[in-house]
Design an enzyme around this catalytic site. Structure first.
Site, short mmCIF file in Angstrom:
data_model
loop_
_atom_site.label_atom_id
_atom_site.label_comp_id
_atom_site.label_asym_id
_atom_site.label_seq_id
_atom_site.Cartn_x
_atom_site.Cartn_y
_atom_site.Cartn_z
N ASP A 339 0.85 -1.17 0.00
CA ASP A 339 0.00 0.00 0.00
C ASP A 339 0.89 1.22 0.00
O ASP A 339 2.08 1.15 0.33
CB ASP A 339 -0.90 -0.02 1.24
N ASP A 599 -0.96 -0.84 5.87
CA ASP A 599 -1.11 -0.31 7.22
C ASP A 599 -2.53 0.12 7.55
O ASP A 599 -2.79 0.56 8.66
CB ASP A 599 -0.18 0.89 7.41
N ASP A 603 -6.53 -2.67 4.10
CA ASP A 603 -5.49 -3.61 3.68
C ASP A 603 -5.62 -4.98 4.35
O ASP A 603 -4.89 -5.91 4.01
CB ASP A 603 -4.09 -3.05 4.02
N ASN A 667 30.98 -42.14 3.07
CA ASN A 667 31.55 -42.95 4.16
C ASN A 667 30.78 -44.24 4.37
O ASN A 667 31.38 -45.30 4.59
CB ASN A 667 31.54 -42.13 5.46
N ASN A 692 29.28 -39.98 14.18
CA ASN A 692 28.11 -39.19 13.78
C ASN A 692 27.78 -38.12 14.81
O ASN A 692 27.42 -36.98 14.46
CB ASN A 692 26.92 -40.13 13.60
N ASP A 696 27.89 -34.17 13.94
CA ASP A 696 26.68 -33.36 14.05
C ASP A 696 26.86 -32.22 15.04
O ASP A 696 26.32 -31.12 14.84
CB ASP A 696 25.50 -34.24 14.48
#
Length: 889
Positions: A339, A599, A603, A667, A692, A696
């Site tokens: 707007d 606003d 709207d 792997n 692992n 991680d």
């Protein structure tokens, strides 16, 4: 007010279905409330204790759902079951180690995801959705969750109905009930009772929670709240956890890809090891550990951590995001409808002057303008006051007319709507003469006037060309006996003059729009203002001088034609709230993400229709209530910051995904190949899981990483085909160096099982961890693209821990053995060679990959219902229909 308990319980028990069959007066009597006074403070407290919050969902961070999210992996369950079996057959130390490592992995994911849930709870608790309620005889703004049965609620254009209401007064009210009934056309409302058993879609005398006011205004009394509403009954059957975005749908599709890969590897490795007469329990544990190793268990935690960190960064930039997933949605935006007033302009409308026509004075124009207001209290600060009316009432010109206004009485009023774009008021002066005063958009007012002077039209054109906002005021005498105003009354008017208002462009808007353009976002202006005014503002801000369309032209197009017209239009002027929403909807049906920035009250419908609704801190309460994102400062550059933040989060998540699909897959494939020629397992199940876990842990720093500028210039989308090609292309490169390590350990160092496993553990951890520096960018790492310091320290720290672990006292328990010094020299060479090979592969891979076209967004069924449910959310326990509350009186 006396009320019978059985009658009251009938309304409260059966809710809106029972109330719809009663007259409005009967419902008020049964609820024990006066329509002119509303509830007293004591009544509200007593009813809140009985009914609880007006909520259908909770945003409280709960421990057990988050923990279950970590434990629900079937692979994890199988691994734990196999570990228990191993413990029972005598392999107790290995089983205990596996249990400890799995617990640490689950705990790590739980802590990070729960912290993200807490961040979401804190974020949600900052949001206030308010509605206008009559309490103790005064209109008051209250939180929607604080409503109770018996509250008298005011509804205005763009409002979301805050509870199930029996209507008491309506003025041209129509509601969009598609969220409940699926019916796309708005439903006209009236005060008439309906027959008992009338279907939900035909309750014309009621307004239902979660529906949207499309036209008109109304007053209603609350007959049901929370889970007792029709909306609440539907929402109770849904998962009201934050909505799945396209981003999260992509995550699930990626996880499904890994399930297939892990299943194939697990089955083949288990069969190979059993055929080679290795212990069945060891083979089972090993194959399951391989499956867990290829699964990015911490991906949800990485995503959640990224979003939580992103929300904190955005809050520091004064951007309030109502839901964490809105950050992802922001990053996906490539079309922004905005707007003009309050977003591209200052939003502080100031009255400038009156331009009278022949026979009228400046004072008369101002007086008529002050009389033609919807605020009966004639107070600029009245709840819900029109911004133009407020500006006029604040002006010095209004001060001089206040005494003259006391001589007029308002008899009737026809409120503003966005089809007529006018408000008309019937007033009577002290002498008993009645006049109709009409104020509104100049084009529509002038069309209803007789003999408009050419000078007036020239003055109007000059004000529009200067970019000023203008309303026209016209009058005509009417019969003193007239008591109502209808649209047909707005005819044969005499133009009194023009009221001119100033709303200049924001000084920083042009810079923000340039930044958005640099992010690949097409900006288009959708306004209810005049086309010439909007074009002037757009020109001043540097937007392309492309075509403009009016609301009537938009209405003449079907959805397909409108979607095509949007591509060649920059300004949509004099459009109604419904047309704004239709424009947004048409764009959403094409492709990409759509945001709407507005606003004003007009709207609200478009804000609801967009993928991301954005408003500013100076907006009306209705607009801020409808938005997903609030810019707390008037610097529109923060919107560009938000878009960049969403894309940064996506880019960092993809880094984790690509790394996992390449190195992890390589792997695990190496482990399958090694099983063919080794007489022992190439790595123990506990070692695979430890590898692992360490890997991680280091990747949890990825959300802090820097992102290359070219990755922010356009939205990114999930592309499973791209990820699969990446995995197939780069996975074998990892396996090459795994097999080189196998050869070094067997033929150079003549290692036994323990030292072989130690060497491969260190090499695989180093390569799959350090490869992040190459995969994180398409540029040359370190020289042309710098990783963040936390990511660098985390990656190097993980490699260091893995390198020294075989030399620590824990080595024996974990099945490791110290490595010779020469191994580390070979390790450095292999890691450097691996990274160089990855760089070469990167250039070949990205040079051959075609740019995929953008894909349309597809959301799950009832997305808007679940999104709407988040509005009626509380961190406290919510009431259920089965509750048996005590008697009110």
């Amino acid at each position: 007010m006396s009320v019978s308990a059985p009658a009251q319980e009938a309304v409260l028990t059966h809710g809106v279905m029972s109330a719809a069959a009663l007259s409005a007066d009967d419902v008020l009597r049964d609820l024990g409330v006066d329509a002119a006074e509303g509830l007293s403070g004591e009544d509200v407290v007593r009813r809140q204790a009985r009914f609880g919050p007006n909520a259908v969902a909770t945003h409280h961070a709960r421990v057990f759902p988050v923990l279950w999210h970590q434990l629900r992996s079937p692979l994890l369950g199988l691994l734990l079951a196999a570990a228990v079996a191993s413990f029972l057959v005598g392999e107790r130390s290995d089983a205990v180690i596996i249990g400890v490592i799995v617990s640490a992995s689950v705990g790590l994911g739980f802590v990070n995801e729960y912290r993200a849930e807490q961040a979401a709870e804190a974020l949600h608790s900052q949001i206030r959705h308010q509605t206008v309620v009559l309490r103790d005889g005064r209109p008051t703004l209250v939180d929607v969750t604080a409503l109770v049965p018996g509250d008298v609620v005011e509804l205005r254009l763009g409002d979301i109905v805050p509870a199930d209401l029996r209507l008491l007064r309506v003025t041209g009210l129509a509601c969009d009930e598609s969220v409940l009934t699926g019916e796309s056309l708005p439903v006209d409302k009236n005060l008439a009772a309906v027959a008992a058993g009338t279907p939900l879609a035909e309750l014309s005398g009621c307004a239902l929670m979660g529906t949207v006011v499309r036209t008109g205004s109304a007053r209603g009394v609350v007959v049901a709240t929370g889970a007792r509403t029709e909306f609440g009954k539907i929402a109770a059957g849904l998962d009201t956890h934050p909505l799945d975005t396209e981003f999260q749908v992509g995550l699930r599709r990626f996880s499904l890809l890994l399930v297939y890969v892990a299943g194939a590897l697990t089955t083949s490795i288990f069969v190979i090891n059993v055929v080679l007469h290795k212990p069945v329990i060891d083979a089972l544990l090993f194959s399951l550990a391989i499956a867990v190793g290829i699964t990015p268990q911490l991906l949800p935690a990485v995503v959640s951590t990224s979003l939580a960190a992103g929300s904190r960064r955005m809050s520091r930039r004064k951007v309030l995001v109502k839901r964490l997933v809105c950050i992802e949605d922001l990053g996906d935006v490539d079309v922004l409808f905005t707007d003009k007033t309050g977003t591209l302009t200052m939003g502080r409308i100031e009255y400038m002057r009156a331009v009278p026509t022949d026979g009228h004075g400046v004072e008369a124009v101002v007086r008529w303008g002050l009389l033609s207001t919807e605020n009966a209290a004639r107070d600029a600060q009245d709840v819900g006051g029109n911004p133009l009316d407020q500006a006029l009432w604040r002006s010095p010109a209004a001060a001089g007319e206040r005494a003259a206004l006391d001589g007029y009485t308002q008899v009737a009023m026809l409120p503003f709507d966005h089809e007529r774009r006018m408000v008309s008021v019937l007033v009577r002066d002290r002498d008993g003469r009645s006049s109709l005063v009409t104020k509104g958009a100049p084009e529509t007012v002038l069309d209803r006037c007789v003999e408009v002077p050419p000078e007036a039209r020239a003055a109007l054109a000059a004000e529009f060309a200067a970019g000023n906002r203008v309303v026209a005021v016209a009058t005509r005498p009417v019969d003193p006996g007239k008591r109502t105003v209808e649209p047909d009354s707005e005819r044969e008017l005499s133009l009194a003059g023009l009221l001119v208002f100033l709303d200049p462009p924001k000084p920083d808007a042009a810079t923000a729009l340039r930044r958005l353009s640099g992010l690949g976002i097409a900006v288009k202006v959708v306004t209810g203002d005049n086309a010439a005014v909007a074009a002037k503002v757009c020109h001043d801000l540097g937007l392309p001088d492309a075509g403009a369309m009016t609301g009537s032209e938009v209405d003449a197009l079907d959805d397909a034609q409108l979607a095509e017209a949007i591509t060649r239009t920059t300004v949509f002027a004099r459009v109604s709230p419904e047309a704004k929403a239709r424009i947004v909807h048409a764009q959403r049906l094409s492709r990409g993400g759509v945001a709407f920035l507005g606003d004003g009250v007009n709207d609200a419908l478009a804000l609801h229709a967009a993928d991301v609704g954005i408003s500013v801190d100076s907006a009306t309460d209705v607009a801020k209530d409808s938005a997903d994102v609030i810019l707390l400062e008037k610097d529109l550059n923060v919107l560009a910051d938000g878009v960049a933040e969403g894309r940064r989060i996506f880019a960092n998540t993809i880094k984790y995904v690509l790394m996992g699909t390449s190195s992890n897959f390589g792997n695990m494939a190496s482990a399958a190949g090694a099983s063919l020629f080794l007489s022992f397992l190439p790595m123990l199940p506990s070692q695979i899981l430890l590898n692992n876990l360490l890997y991680d842990s280091g990747q949890l720093a990825i959300p802090t990483d820097n992102v290359d500028e070219e990755q922010l210039r356009k939205p990114s989308h999930w592309d499973i085909a791209f990820i699969r090609r990446f995995m197939i292309s780069f996975g074998p490169l990892s396996s090459v160096f795994d097999f080189v390590t196998f050869g070094v350990m067997l033929w150079v160092f003549h290692s036994g099982p323990a030292q072989f496993r130690s060497g491969w553990f260190v090499e695989s951890l180093a390569t799959q961890t350090l490869v992040i520096f190459a995969i994180r960018t398409r540029r040359v790492p370190f020289f042309r693209s710098h990783p963040s310091l936390p990511l660098t320290l985390a990656a190097l720290g993980v490699v260091l821990v893995g390198t020294v672990l075989p030399a620590t006292p824990l080595a024996h328990a974990l099945g490791f053995q110290p490595l010779p010094g020469a191994f580390f020299a070979a390790l450095v060479g292999m890691v450097l060679a691996y990274l160089v090979l990855i760089e070469i592969g990167k250039r070949l891979f990205y040079g051959a990959v075609a740019v995929a076209p953008p894909v349309p967004r597809h959301y799950a069924d009832r997305r808007h219902l679940r999104r709407r449910a988040g509005r009626f959310s509380t961190a406290a326990p919510r009431a259920t229909p089965a509750d048996d509350p005590p008697t009110l009186r």
